[in-house]
Design an enzyme around this catalytic site. Structure first.
Site, PDB file in Angstrom:
ATOM      1  CE1 TYR A 130      -3.708   2.437   0.430  1.00 24.95           C
ATOM      2  CE2 TYR A 130      -2.555   3.231   2.372  1.00 24.95           C
ATOM      3  CZ  TYR A 130      -3.559   3.373   1.424  1.00 24.95           C
ATOM      4  OH  TYR A 130      -4.407   4.452   1.489  1.00 24.95           O
ATOM      5  CG  ASN A 202       4.228   0.209   2.847  1.00 23.53           C
ATOM      6  OD1 ASN A 202       4.620   1.344   3.085  1.00 23.53           O
ATOM      7  ND2 ASN A 202       2.947  -0.093   2.764  1.00 23.53           N
ATOM      8  CB  SER A 237       2.673  -5.078   2.988  1.00 25.14           C
ATOM      9  OG  SER A 237       1.322  -5.133   3.379  1.00 25.14           O
ATOM     10  CB  SER A 275       2.099  -7.498   8.066  1.00 28.77           C
ATOM     11  OG  SER A 275       2.606  -6.527   8.945  1.00 28.77           O
ATOM     12  N   GLY A 276       0.963  -7.637   5.140  1.00 32.34           N
ATOM     13  CA  GLY A 276       0.956  -8.531   3.990  1.00 32.34           C
ATOM     14  C   GLY A 276       2.387  -8.908   3.690  1.00 32.34           C
TER      15      GLY A 276
END
Length: 362
Positions: A130, A202, A237, A275-276
């Protein structure tokens, strides 16, 4: 002080040597292309695309063994189910911003039709982090044609880090971050193999930012360098792409992909619920050609693999290079101001050598 990579500051991580470029393009045949969009009118845009071409040449006809691992799944990756089912990577990868994943997916399909009309399978692998904190991404300025531009720009040259490609508008540990890369060389079985890492960062809070065991984040409080966030934020992420020329099968690549999480943890990322954290690994060590053609005789007799219990140094290479790639994303990134006047400050890299010396590192 001019922005620099971690080793330019005299700081190294781990025991294994890096490749000549200390990046994912040290893996023979692997190319990286980027498109970076920084605009202030009519919208504030801080976004981009990073493409990774696994093998130079007929890029959609050389299917490779691959695997994915999800540490925490607050993210999206198109094509991941295919990789998990068949253990194959069927073309280039693309990393971008969350709201651009659809446009980039469309662009990757169009690029396949444009660049390799004989390709028989159109399942692009596109992932995201993002970037809407700094970029007005909801205006969809990134379009399908930018994916073709990024692929056409793919090169074996050193990768541009920091505010570049898909990491243009991202942050890590409350500093500006973005794209980072690193590599390691591994001697195994009388041969030398390369492990290359590319990250798009990120995530993370400052208090947990660690460099080779040193709590750097605590040594740079927000009273010195303000956080990029108005309130403390710990989730986010990270995307990690692992490339190697070591001949590995999908289950072995899965084991390598899992080790990226250890490199992330060494830098201070813990895979929070928001989180990703997605890791993709592929090997150029076996060229499967058009493996999706049911009439084609696969070169089963020509497959190579390393023994499973010989993977230890490759796993160590993934851990070391992931940590260093994260730090390169931080060291290379420059201060950026984006939407609503938000400012993400660059890591003060001139302070790192002194901090490391105070903790007994040379």
């Amino acid at each position: 002080m001019a922005r620099a990579r971690l080793r330019d500051l005299g700081i190294s991580i781990g025991l294994l040597p890096p490749g000549p470029k200390n990046g994912i393009t040290d893996v023979p045949g692997v190319l990286v292309g980027q498109v970076t969009l920084v605009e202030d009118s009519p919208h504030i845009i801080r976004t981009g695309i990073t493409t990774i071409v696994p093998q130079d040449g007929a890029i959609w006809r050389r299917n490779l063994f691959a695997a994915g691992h999800v540490l925490n799944g607050n993210s999206e990756v198109t094509g991941l189910t295919w990789i998990n089912e068949f253990g194959l990577l069927c073309g280039p990868l693309a990393l971008t911003g969350t709201f651009s994943i659809g446009a980039v997916h469309e662009g990757m399909v169009d690029a396949e039709l444009t660049l390799d009309t004989g390709a028989d399978f159109k399942m692009p692998l596109v992932s995201e982090t993002y970037d809407g904190w700094l970029s007005e991404s909801e205006n969809f300025v990134l379009r399908p044609h930018h994916a073709l531009e990024a692929l056409k720009a793919a090169t074996a040259d050193p990768v541009k880090e920091g505010n570049a490609g898909g990491g243009t508008g991202t942050n890590a540990h409350e500093f500006k971050a973005g794209t980072g890369t690193a590599s390691r060389l591994v001697a195994l079985g009388g041969e030398e193999w390369t492990v290359g890492i590319l990250v798009q960062t990120n995530y993370g809070d400052r208090e947990r930012l660690v460099l080779d065991g040193v709590p750097v984040g605590r040594e740079i409080p927000t009273t010195d360098i303000p956080s990029c966030f108005a309130e403390r934020k710990v989730d986010g992420s990270i995307l990690v792409v692992i490339a190697t020329d070591a001949p590995l099968l999908p289950h072995q690549l899965k084991r390598l992909a899992q080790r990226a999480g250890l490199g992330l943890a060494r830098a201070g990322g813990l895979g929070w619920p928001g989180s990703g954290d997605v890791f993709i690994a592929f090997s150029t060590g076996n060229d499967l050609g058009q493996a999706t053609d049911p009439g084609r005789k696969l070169p089963v007799e020509g497959l190579r693999m390393l023994p499973d219990f010989a993977l230890q140094p490759l796993m160590g290479a993934v851990v070391e290079a992931t940590e260093e790639a994260i730090w390169n994303s931080l060291c290379a990134a420059e201060t950026m101001t984006g939407r609503k006047g938000r400012t993400s400050h660059a890591l003060p890299i001139k302070r790192l050598p002194d901090i490391m010396r105070r903790y007994g590192r040379t």
